[in-house]
Design a protein around this motif. Structure first.
Motif, PDB file in Angstrom:
ATOM      1  N   TRP A  65       0.797  -1.224   0.000  1.00 53.09           N
ATOM      2  CA  TRP A  65       0.000   0.000   0.000  1.00 53.09           C
ATOM      3  C   TRP A  65       0.836   1.284   0.000  1.00 53.09           C
ATOM      4  O   TRP A  65       0.306   2.375  -0.165  1.00 53.09           O
ATOM      5  CB  TRP A  65      -0.919   0.019   1.219  1.00 53.09           C
ATOM      6  N   HIS A  66       2.133   1.175   0.176  1.00 50.09           N
ATOM      7  CA  HIS A  66       2.987   2.361   0.284  1.00 50.09           C
ATOM      8  C   HIS A  66       2.950   3.176  -1.005  1.00 50.09           C
ATOM      9  O   HIS A  66       2.914   2.620  -2.096  1.00 50.09           O
ATOM     10  CB  HIS A  66       4.423   1.926   0.595  1.00 50.09           C
ATOM     11  N   HIS A  67       2.973   4.501  -0.887  1.00 51.50           N
ATOM     12  CA  HIS A  67       2.877   5.338  -2.080  1.00 51.50           C
ATOM     13  C   HIS A  67       4.223   5.547  -2.780  1.00 51.50           C
ATOM     14  O   HIS A  67       4.242   5.962  -3.937  1.00 51.50           O
ATOM     15  CB  HIS A  67       2.220   6.688  -1.755  1.00 51.50           C
ATOM     16  N   GLN A  68       5.354   5.249  -2.120  1.00 51.03           N
ATOM     17  CA  GLN A  68       6.654   5.391  -2.778  1.00 51.03           C
ATOM     18  C   GLN A  68       7.339   4.045  -3.007  1.00 51.03           C
ATOM     19  O   GLN A  68       7.915   3.812  -4.057  1.00 51.03           O
ATOM     20  CB  GLN A  68       7.563   6.319  -1.979  1.00 51.03           C
ATOM     21  N   ALA A  69       7.310   3.168  -2.006  1.00 50.00           N
ATOM     22  CA  ALA A  69       7.932   1.849  -2.146  1.00 50.00           C
ATOM     23  C   ALA A  69       6.962   0.901  -2.843  1.00 50.00           C
ATOM     24  O   ALA A  69       5.752   1.042  -2.732  1.00 50.00           O
ATOM     25  CB  ALA A  69       8.295   1.286  -0.773  1.00 50.00           C
ATOM     26  N   PHE A  70       7.524  -0.071  -3.567  1.00 48.11           N
ATOM     27  CA  PHE A  70       6.673  -1.053  -4.225  1.00 48.11           C
ATOM     28  C   PHE A  70       7.373  -2.403  -4.239  1.00 48.11           C
ATOM     29  O   PHE A  70       8.595  -2.503  -4.122  1.00 48.11           O
ATOM     30  CB  PHE A  70       6.333  -0.630  -5.668  1.00 48.11           C
ATOM     31  N   CYS A  71       6.576  -3.436  -4.388  1.00 45.86           N
ATOM     32  CA  CYS A  71       7.065  -4.785  -4.634  1.00 45.86           C
ATOM     33  C   CYS A  71       6.054  -5.442  -5.559  1.00 45.86           C
ATOM     34  O   CYS A  71       4.859  -5.462  -5.263  1.00 45.86           O
ATOM     35  CB  CYS A  71       7.197  -5.581  -3.334  1.00 45.86           C
TER      36      CYS A  71
END
Length: 171
Positions: free
Chosen positions: A52-58
């Protein structure tokens, strides 16, 4: 890529699963090894927030309901020297049994598209200096060497970072 492979954003519940893959990746690295006690759990929590993070992704690659690979990274608004934001790809891993079928390429393309869709003006990936295979892999996506990072390690609290190395320049 296997036609049954789905590339999608990680779910919160998959953090521990992908952390186990991260641990496998660490053990496959020439100078790597297993994560320290508690390391896999900490990475699992970090990856869970990427749902759900707006900068980090996976992003994960899934075949028949099983996660077989992942790529993670982040947007970084940086120090203003590069056009913001900077898109970073941090890790890409596919389990050995699924390599050679385009899954890694699909994950890489999805990560780069994810970053560009969010406004990344510059894309960056770091590879080990002596990992020529990884360097060639990312060069096929248009990346080129532009910086060199030199590292100095404090080997298990030896105080090496406190010492003035022999031959260090004056002034």
């Amino acid at each position: 890529m296997n036609t049954g492979t789905l590339i999608r954003r990680i779910t919160e519940s998959e953090g521990p699963t992908v952390a186990a893959l991260w641990n496998r990746m660490a053990q496959e690295t020439p100078d790597g090894g297993p994560l320290p006690p508690g390391g896999e759990a900490r990475i699992g929590r970090m990856l869970s927030t990427a749902a759900w993070h707006h900068q980090a992704f996976c992003l994960v690659a899934v075949v028949d309901g099983a996660v077989i690979g992942y790529v993670n990274g982040a947007l970084d608004h940086g120090d203003g020297l590069l056009p913001p934001p900077l898109g970073r790809v941090e890790c890409l891993y596919v389990v050995p049994a699924h390599r050679g079928h385009g899954t890694g390429r699909a994950l890489a393309r999805a990560a780069l598209a994810h970053l560009k869709e969010r406004g990344a003006g510059t894309l960056r990936v770091e590879v080990c200096a002596d990992d020529l295979r990884a360097r060639a892999y990312w060069e096929r996506f248009g990346f080129e060497a532009d910086t060199v990072t030199l590292s100095r390690y404090d080997d298990a609290g030896s105080g090496a970072l406190d010492a003035d190395p022999a031959g260090a320049p004056e002034g």
